[in-house]
Motif scaffolding. Structure first.
Motif, mmCIF file in Angstrom:
data_model
loop_
_atom_site.group_PDB
_atom_site.id
_atom_site.type_symbol
_atom_site.label_atom_id
_atom_site.label_comp_id
_atom_site.label_asym_id
_atom_site.label_seq_id
_atom_site.Cartn_x
_atom_site.Cartn_y
_atom_site.Cartn_z
ATOM 1 N N PRO A 26 0.747 -1.332 0.034
ATOM 2 C CA PRO A 26 -0.200 -0.120 -0.194
ATOM 3 C C PRO A 26 0.778 1.193 -0.060
ATOM 4 C CG PRO A 26 -0.957 -1.544 1.644
ATOM 5 C CD PRO A 26 0.343 -2.202 0.896
ATOM 6 N N PHE A 27 0.446 2.127 -0.941
ATOM 7 C CA PHE A 27 1.169 3.490 -1.062
ATOM 8 C C PHE A 27 0.550 4.619 -0.770
ATOM 9 C CE2 PHE A 27 4.645 5.341 -3.667
ATOM 10 C CZ PHE A 27 5.527 4.355 -3.578
ATOM 11 N N VAL A 28 1.116 5.690 -0.140
ATOM 12 C CA VAL A 28 0.338 6.743 0.239
ATOM 13 C C VAL A 28 1.140 8.022 -0.188
ATOM 14 C CG1 VAL A 28 -0.906 5.917 2.027
ATOM 15 C CG2 VAL A 28 1.341 7.013 2.464
ATOM 16 N N THR A 29 0.792 9.254 -0.241
ATOM 17 C CA THR A 29 1.531 10.412 -0.689
ATOM 18 C C THR A 29 1.690 11.133 0.539
ATOM 19 O OG1 THR A 29 -0.482 11.856 -1.281
ATOM 20 C CG2 THR A 29 0.616 10.414 -2.925
ATOM 21 N N TRP A 30 2.838 11.733 0.857
ATOM 22 C CA TRP A 30 3.053 12.635 2.139
ATOM 23 C C TRP A 30 3.443 14.066 1.499
ATOM 24 C CZ3 TRP A 30 7.493 15.340 0.893
ATOM 25 C CH2 TRP A 30 8.265 14.960 0.025
ATOM 26 N N GLY A 31 3.285 14.503 0.314
ATOM 27 C CA GLY A 31 3.630 15.804 -0.156
ATOM 28 C C GLY A 31 2.573 16.483 -1.138
ATOM 29 N N THR A 32 2.826 17.388 -2.046
ATOM 30 C CA THR A 32 1.932 18.300 -2.609
ATOM 31 C C THR A 32 1.768 18.098 -4.084
ATOM 32 O OG1 THR A 32 3.333 20.130 -2.624
ATOM 33 C CG2 THR A 32 1.591 19.831 -0.922
ATOM 34 N N ASN A 33 2.381 16.696 -4.502
ATOM 35 C CA ASN A 33 2.338 16.378 -5.898
ATOM 36 C C ASN A 33 2.159 14.874 -5.779
ATOM 37 O OD1 ASN A 33 4.923 15.093 -6.856
ATOM 38 N ND2 ASN A 33 5.612 17.163 -6.582
ATOM 39 N N PRO A 34 1.494 14.324 -6.854
ATOM 40 C CA PRO A 34 1.131 12.691 -6.423
ATOM 41 C C PRO A 34 2.562 11.757 -6.563
ATOM 42 C CG PRO A 34 -0.206 13.939 -8.246
ATOM 43 C CD PRO A 34 0.911 14.913 -7.743
ATOM 44 N N GLY A 35 3.715 12.470 -7.190
ATOM 45 C CA GLY A 35 4.856 11.892 -7.174
ATOM 46 C C GLY A 35 5.566 11.798 -5.649
ATOM 47 N N GLN A 36 5.155 12.497 -4.742
ATOM 48 C CA GLN A 36 5.780 12.507 -3.433
ATOM 49 C C GLN A 36 5.002 11.515 -2.649
ATOM 50 O OE1 GLN A 36 5.289 16.809 -2.779
ATOM 51 N NE2 GLN A 36 7.454 16.918 -3.307
ATOM 52 N N GLY A 37 5.112 10.139 -3.035
ATOM 53 C CA GLY A 37 4.617 9.229 -2.354
ATOM 54 C C GLY A 37 5.473 7.965 -1.755
ATOM 55 N N LEU A 38 5.221 7.396 -0.847
ATOM 56 C CA LEU A 38 6.156 6.076 -0.285
ATOM 57 C C LEU A 38 5.114 4.907 0.153
ATOM 58 C CD1 LEU A 38 8.292 8.281 2.080
ATOM 59 C CD2 LEU A 38 9.099 6.939 0.192
ATOM 60 N N PRO A 39 5.745 3.927 0.362
ATOM 61 C CA PRO A 39 4.951 2.719 1.093
ATOM 62 C C PRO A 39 4.437 3.315 2.360
ATOM 63 C CG PRO A 39 7.000 1.991 -0.029
ATOM 64 C CD PRO A 39 6.892 3.319 -0.201
ATOM 65 N N LEU A 40 3.234 2.837 2.483
ATOM 66 C CA LEU A 40 2.496 3.113 3.821
ATOM 67 C C LEU A 40 3.528 2.710 5.073
ATOM 68 C CD1 LEU A 40 0.098 4.117 5.677
ATOM 69 C CD2 LEU A 40 -0.743 1.766 5.484
ATOM 70 N N SER A 41 4.436 1.710 4.787
ATOM 71 C CA SER A 41 5.457 1.346 5.895
ATOM 72 C C SER A 41 6.610 2.487 6.033
ATOM 73 C CB SER A 41 6.124 0.121 5.833
ATOM 74 O OG SER A 41 6.685 0.046 4.430
ATOM 75 N N GLY A 42 6.543 3.327 5.474
ATOM 76 C CA GLY A 42 7.608 4.427 5.410
ATOM 77 C C GLY A 42 7.543 5.431 6.397
ATOM 78 N N LYS A 43 8.624 6.454 6.363
ATOM 79 C CA LYS A 43 8.511 7.581 7.115
ATOM 80 C C LYS A 43 8.597 8.818 6.358
ATOM 81 C CE LYS A 43 10.857 5.487 11.060
ATOM 82 N NZ LYS A 43 12.221 5.174 11.758
ATOM 83 N N VAL A 44 8.076 9.886 6.946
ATOM 84 C CA VAL A 44 8.026 11.153 6.060
ATOM 85 C C VAL A 44 9.614 11.477 5.954
ATOM 86 C CG1 VAL A 44 7.484 13.823 6.547
ATOM 87 C CG2 VAL A 44 6.139 12.012 7.360
ATOM 88 N N PRO A 45 9.764 11.776 4.770
ATOM 89 C CA PRO A 45 11.059 12.140 4.235
ATOM 90 C C PRO A 45 11.712 13.582 4.665
ATOM 91 C CG PRO A 45 9.907 12.237 2.446
ATOM 92 C CD PRO A 45 9.034 12.073 3.490
ATOM 93 N N SER A 46 13.042 13.573 4.693
ATOM 94 C CA SER A 46 13.643 14.851 4.795
ATOM 95 C C SER A 46 13.894 15.481 3.676
ATOM 96 C CB SER A 46 14.816 14.782 5.804
ATOM 97 O OG SER A 46 15.649 15.817 5.694
ATOM 98 N N PRO A 47 14.077 16.924 3.140
ATOM 99 C CA PRO A 47 14.571 17.464 2.230
ATOM 100 C C PRO A 47 16.058 16.960 2.059
ATOM 101 C CG PRO A 47 13.483 19.195 3.646
ATOM 102 C CD PRO A 47 13.546 17.937 4.403
ATOM 103 N N GLU A 48 16.746 16.550 2.913
ATOM 104 C CA GLU A 48 18.064 16.200 2.688
ATOM 105 C C GLU A 48 18.106 14.649 2.150
ATOM 106 O OE1 GLU A 48 20.142 18.560 3.320
ATOM 107 O OE2 GLU A 48 18.467 19.527 3.986
ATOM 108 N N ASP A 49 17.005 14.188 1.847
ATOM 109 C CA ASP A 49 17.071 12.689 1.193
ATOM 110 C C ASP A 49 16.987 13.070 -0.262
ATOM 111 O OD1 ASP A 49 16.821 12.003 3.858
ATOM 112 O OD2 ASP A 49 14.499 11.356 3.652
ATOM 113 N N PHE A 50 17.002 14.302 -0.669
ATOM 114 C CA PHE A 50 16.802 14.623 -2.186
ATOM 115 C C PHE A 50 17.968 15.192 -2.611
ATOM 116 C CE2 PHE A 50 12.431 14.404 -0.455
ATOM 117 C CZ PHE A 50 11.994 13.546 -1.284
ATOM 118 N N THR A 51 18.761 14.738 -3.632
ATOM 119 C CA THR A 51 19.830 15.023 -4.337
ATOM 120 C C THR A 51 19.599 16.343 -5.376
ATOM 121 O OG1 THR A 51 19.763 13.200 -5.971
ATOM 122 C CG2 THR A 51 21.316 13.241 -3.949
ATOM 123 N N ASP A 52 18.602 16.036 -6.009
ATOM 124 C CA ASP A 52 18.031 17.228 -7.065
ATOM 125 C C ASP A 52 17.615 18.296 -6.252
ATOM 126 O OD1 ASP A 52 16.958 17.501 -10.274
ATOM 127 O OD2 ASP A 52 15.624 18.494 -8.624
#
Lengths: 473, 198
Positions: free
Chosen positions: A287-313
Motif C-alpha cells: 500500500p502506497f500513500v502520498t506525503w507531499g503536494t504532488n502525486p509523485g511525492q509518495g511512499l509505501p505506507l510502512s515508510g517515514k516522512v522524508p527529509s528534504p536532505e534525502d533528495f539530491t536534485d
C-alpha cells in the motif's frame, strides 16, 4: 516494423498526414463534455456561426460543480448554478445529449462513458478534462484537452496533433493481498516523477496488469496524467470484452463479432519498439500513500516522512521542503502515525462499484474513529443505485459515513464538499496539490482499502493493521 | 489570434518547480462562463502571501514569467492560460512544460519558450539583482535578451509559424473539410454513437 497499441490507434484515425513539421489531423470518435471546460467553447461556436459537426459522437454530463446532497433543490452557489444552466442551454441549442443532475445516467464523465459502453477499444476519446486518460483502460487513445480544443472538436470532429512518444510500463508478478491498482499507479508516479511521462503515451502491461479488472485498469490509466503523460493505455483482452458485452452502447449480434475481431487486432505487435520502458515487480509492491503536494511525492505506507536532505536534485529538495511546510509534517514521522480529519472515498479514480465494495468490506461491522468525517461519494447515479441494491449504503451509514449523491465532490474545491484550512484528508482521489480539496486543505492520496482502514483507526492505515471484526457483527 | 513577433516587458522570476494549474488558478475561479476577467484568480493563494513575487512593486506589471521546471502540470483547465494572459503575461519561460498547458498556450497566443535550466538560473539572477528589468523575447530569432544576457529558447516550428502569422486552428482545419467527410464515409458502421439514445 511492428507497431504499438497506441501507434495502431493513431494510424487508424489519421484524416490527413501533416508534412513539414505540421501536425497530423486526427479523427475523434467520442467527445465527452462537462460544465466547466465547455461554456467558452460553445460561445466560440456561436460567435463564429458554427454548429456541432457530430452531435451523435458527443455527450455531456454535469459533474464538477454539482452538490452531492439535496440535489432536488436548485444549486445554492449562483455561479455554479449559472455554469450548469449554461451547459443545459448550450446542449439544448446545439442538440447535444445531456445527462442532468437527477438523471440515472448522470455522474462523473469518466465513469459515465465506460458504464454506457460508449468507451470502446481502438477509439479516440477526448474531453476537456485531464483525467480522460481513464478511458485508455479499454485500449482507446484517450486524452484531456483544453477549451480551445473542445471548440475545435465540436466544430470539426478532429484535432491537429503531433505524434506522442511511447513508454511501456511493465508490472510483472502478482500483487500481494491488500495491494491494489491505486498503489501500483502511485508507485509508478513516484518512480518516474510528475514530469516523467511528458510527451508520452504510457502502455501498462505485464502479469499484474492483465490480472486486473476493468475498473482497476481504469484507476491506473486515470492517473497517467499525474505522471505528466498525455494518455495511458492497456491492450484490450477477454476482460475488456466481457465488461463491454451487453452495455447499452456496445455493439450486438454480427456487429459484436466484427467489433471483437477488430479489437483483437489492436494489441501491440511483438516486435514493436517503445521509446522507453519501465519495469516494476508487482509482487514487491505494498500500500502506497502520498506525503507531499504532488502525486509523485509518495511512499509505501510502512515508510517515514522524508527529509528534504534525502533528495539530491535541488529543485526536488526545495519542492520537498515546501511540501513538508504546507503539509505540516515532521521528517522521520512514521506515515502510519499521521492522523487525519476526513476520509474521502470517491472520484473518477476510485468512485466505481468495486471501489465502494472494497471499502465496505473493510468497514462492515467496524466503528469509525472518533471525530472523523467520512464521505462516500459514488462516481455516478448508477453506481449509487447498484451500491444500494447490494446494501453497501447501509454498511456506510451504519459505520457513520455520509452516503452522498454522484459527482466530483471533494476531489476538487469546486462544489460545497471541501476541506477547511489545515484540515487533513485521506482521499481516494488523484491530486494532492496545495488547496486542491479546499484552500489550506492537506491531502494524502490513498487506495479505497487504505481510506477505509484509516477511517477505522484515525491514522493512515491498511486493512492489515485492523483487529479482526468480532464474531456476530 | 493576435500575431506574436517579439515582445518586450518586465521579467518575473518565479522560483518554484512543479507549478500545477491549481496553483495558477484555483478551481473556485473556474465557474465563470465568460472568456475574460480571470486575472484576479492568477496565483490566487500565493498572492495572499506578502512576499510573493508579484506583490513586489517592481514585478507587478510583469509580462514575461520565468519559472522552474514542470510548469503547468495537472488539470487541463485553459483558464490557467487565460488567467496569465488576462493578468498581462505574454510569455512563460521554463525548462519543462506540461503537455496540455503548452498546447493550450499555443492556441491562445501565450508563448511558452523552453530554456535550459542553467539559463533559467541566470535569468532569475539578473531579474532578482535588478527587479523590474525588461527583457525582449524575439520569436523570429528564438532569443530572450535583457540585463546584459541573451539566451536561446526552443519552440516547435509549427507553433512558431502559427504564432508569427496569428493563425486560428479551426480555420486551418476547415480547409480540409473534404478530407474529414471522406474519412467519415469509411468508418465502420458498428462504432458507437451517442444518438439516438437507446
Amino acid at each position: 516494423m511492428g507497431r504499438t497499441l497506441a501507434e495502431k490507434v493513431w494510424d487508424a484515425h489519421v484524416v490527413r498526414r501533416g508534412d513539414d513539421g505540421e501536425p497530423d489531423l486526427l479523427y475523434i470518435d467520442l467527445h465527452l463534455l462537462h460544465e466547466v471546460t465547455s461554456p467558452q467553447a460553445f460561445e466560440g461556436l456561436r460567435v463564429a456561426g458554427r454548429r456541432v459537426r457530430r452531435t451523435d459522437l458527443t455527450i455531456a454530463t454535469e459533474d464538477h460543480n454539482v452538490p452531492t446532497v439535496d440535489i432536488d433543490q436548485p444549486i445554492a452557489d449562483p455561479v455554479s448554478r449559472l455554469q450548469v444552466e449554461t451547459l443545459r442551454r448550450n446542449c439544448e441549442e446545439f442538440g447535444v445529449r445531456l445527462h442532468r443532475l437527477g438523471d440515472i445516467d448522470q455522474g462523473i464523465v469518466h465513469v459515465v462513458g465506460p458504464q454506457l459502453g460508449l468507451t470502446q477499444p481502438g477509439l479516440t476519446v477526448v474531453c476537456g478534462d485531464s483525467h480522460t486518460s481513464t478511458h485508455g483502460a479499454f485500449g482507446a487513445l484517450a486524452f484531456g484537452i483544453g477549451t480551445s480544443e473542445v471548440e475545435h472538436v465540436l466544430a470539426t470532429q478532429t484535432l491537429p496533433l503531433k505524434p506522442f512518444k511511447t513508454m511501456a510500463i511493465t508490472v510483472n508478478g502478482a500483487l500481494p493481498e491488500g495491494t491494489t491498482a491505486k498503489d501500483v499507479i502511485l508507485a509508478v508516479i513516484a518512480r518516474i516523477g510528475t514530469g516523467g511521462g511528458q510527451g508520452y503515451v504510457l502502455e501498462y502491461r505485464g502479469e499484474a496488469i492483465r490480472a486486473l479488472s476493468m475498473e482497476a485498469r481504469m484507476t491506473i490509466c486515470n492517473m497517467s496524467i499525474e505522471a505528466g503523460a498525455r494518455a495511458g493505455m492497456i491492450a484490450p483482452d477477454e476482460t475488456t470484452f466481457a465488461y463491454l458485452a451487453g452495455r447499452p452502447h456496445a455493439p450486438s449480434g454480427k456487429d459484436w463479432d466484427a467489433a471483437v475481431a477488430s479489437w483483437s487486432r489492436l494489441a501491440g505487435d511483438p516486435e514493436a519498439v517503445f521509446d522507453t520502458e519501465v519495469v516494476l515487480d508487482g509482487s514487491e509492491l505494498e500500500p502506497f500513500v502520498t506525503w507531499g503536494t504532488n502525486p509523485g511525492q509518495g511512499l509505501p505506507l510502512s515508510g517515514k516522512v522524508p527529509s528534504p536532505e534525502d533528495f539530491t536534485d535541488p529543485s526536488e529538495k526545495i519542492s520537498a521542503q515546501r511540501a513538508l511546510e504546507y503539509m505540516d509534517l515532521v521528517p522521520g514521522t512514521p506515515l502510519r502515525r499521521i492522523a487525519v480529519d476526513t476520509v474521502f472515498i470517491g472520484s473518477c479514480t476510485n468512485g466505481r462499484i468495486e471501489d465502494l465494495r472494497a471499502a465496505a468490506d473493510v468497514l462492515r461491522g467496524r466503528t469509525k474513529a472518533e471525530g472523523i468525517r467520512v464521505l462516500v461519494v459514488p462516481g455516478s447515479a448508477k453506481v449509487r443505485r447498484q451500491a444500494e441494491e447490494e446494501g453497501l449504503d447501509q454498511v456506510f451509514t451504519r459505520f457513520g459515513a455520509e452516503w452522498r449523491q454522484a459527482g466530483c465532490s471533494m476531489c476538487l474545491g469546486m462544489n460545497p464538499d471541501q476541506l477547511s484550512a489545515g484540515e487533513r484528508s485521506a482521499s481516494t482521489s488523484n491530486r494532492n496539490f496545495e488547496g486542491r480539496q479546499g484552500p489550506g486543505g492537506r491531502t494524502h492520496l490513498v487506495s479505497p482499502l487504505v481510506a477505509a482502514a484509516t477511517a477505522v483507526r484515525g491514522t493512515l492505515s491498511s486493512p492489515a493493521d485492523l483487529a479482526a471484526v468480532p464474531a456476530g457483527r | 489570434m493576435e500575431k506574436f513577433i517579439a515582445h518586450t516587458g518586465v521579467g518575473v522570476p518565479l522560483r518554484r518547480s512543479n507549478v500545477d494549474t491549481d496553483q495558477i488558478i484555483p478551481a473556485v475561479y473556474l465557474k465563470r462562463v465568460t472568456r475574460t476577467g480571470f486575472e484576479d484568480g492568477l496565483f490566487a493563494a500565493w498572492r495572499n502571501q506578502p512576499d510573493f513575487v508579484l506583490n513586489a512593486d517592481a514585478y507587478r506589471s510583469g509580462s514575461v514569467l520565468v519559472a522552474g521546471p514542470d510548469f503547468g502540470t495537472g488539470s487541463s483547465r485553459e483558464h490557467a492560460v487565460w488567467a496569465l494572459k488576462d493578468y498581462g503575461f505574454r510569455v512563460v519561460l521554463s525548462s519543462r512544460f506540461a503537455d496540455i498547458f503548452r498546447g493550450n498556450s499555443g492556441k491562445q497566443g501565450l508563448l511558452t519558450g523552453v530554456v535550459d535550466q542553467a539559463d533559467v538560473e541566470r535569468l532569475w539572477k539578473v531579474l532578482e539583482d535588478a527587479p523590474g528589468t525588461s527583457v525582449t523575447v524575439d520569436l523570429r530569432e528564438r532569443t530572450v535578451t535583457g540585463g546584459g544576457l541573451s539566451v536561446p529558447f526552443e519552440v516547435d516550428d509549427y507553433t512558431r509559424w502559427r504564432l508569427l502569422e496569428g493563425l486560428d486552428d479551426i480555420g486551418l482545419t476547415l480547409q480540409h473539410v473534404d478530407a474529414i467527410a471522406q474519412f467519415e464515409q469509411q468508418r465502420p458502421g458498428w462504432l458507437p454513437t451517442t444518438l439516438p439514445v437507446p
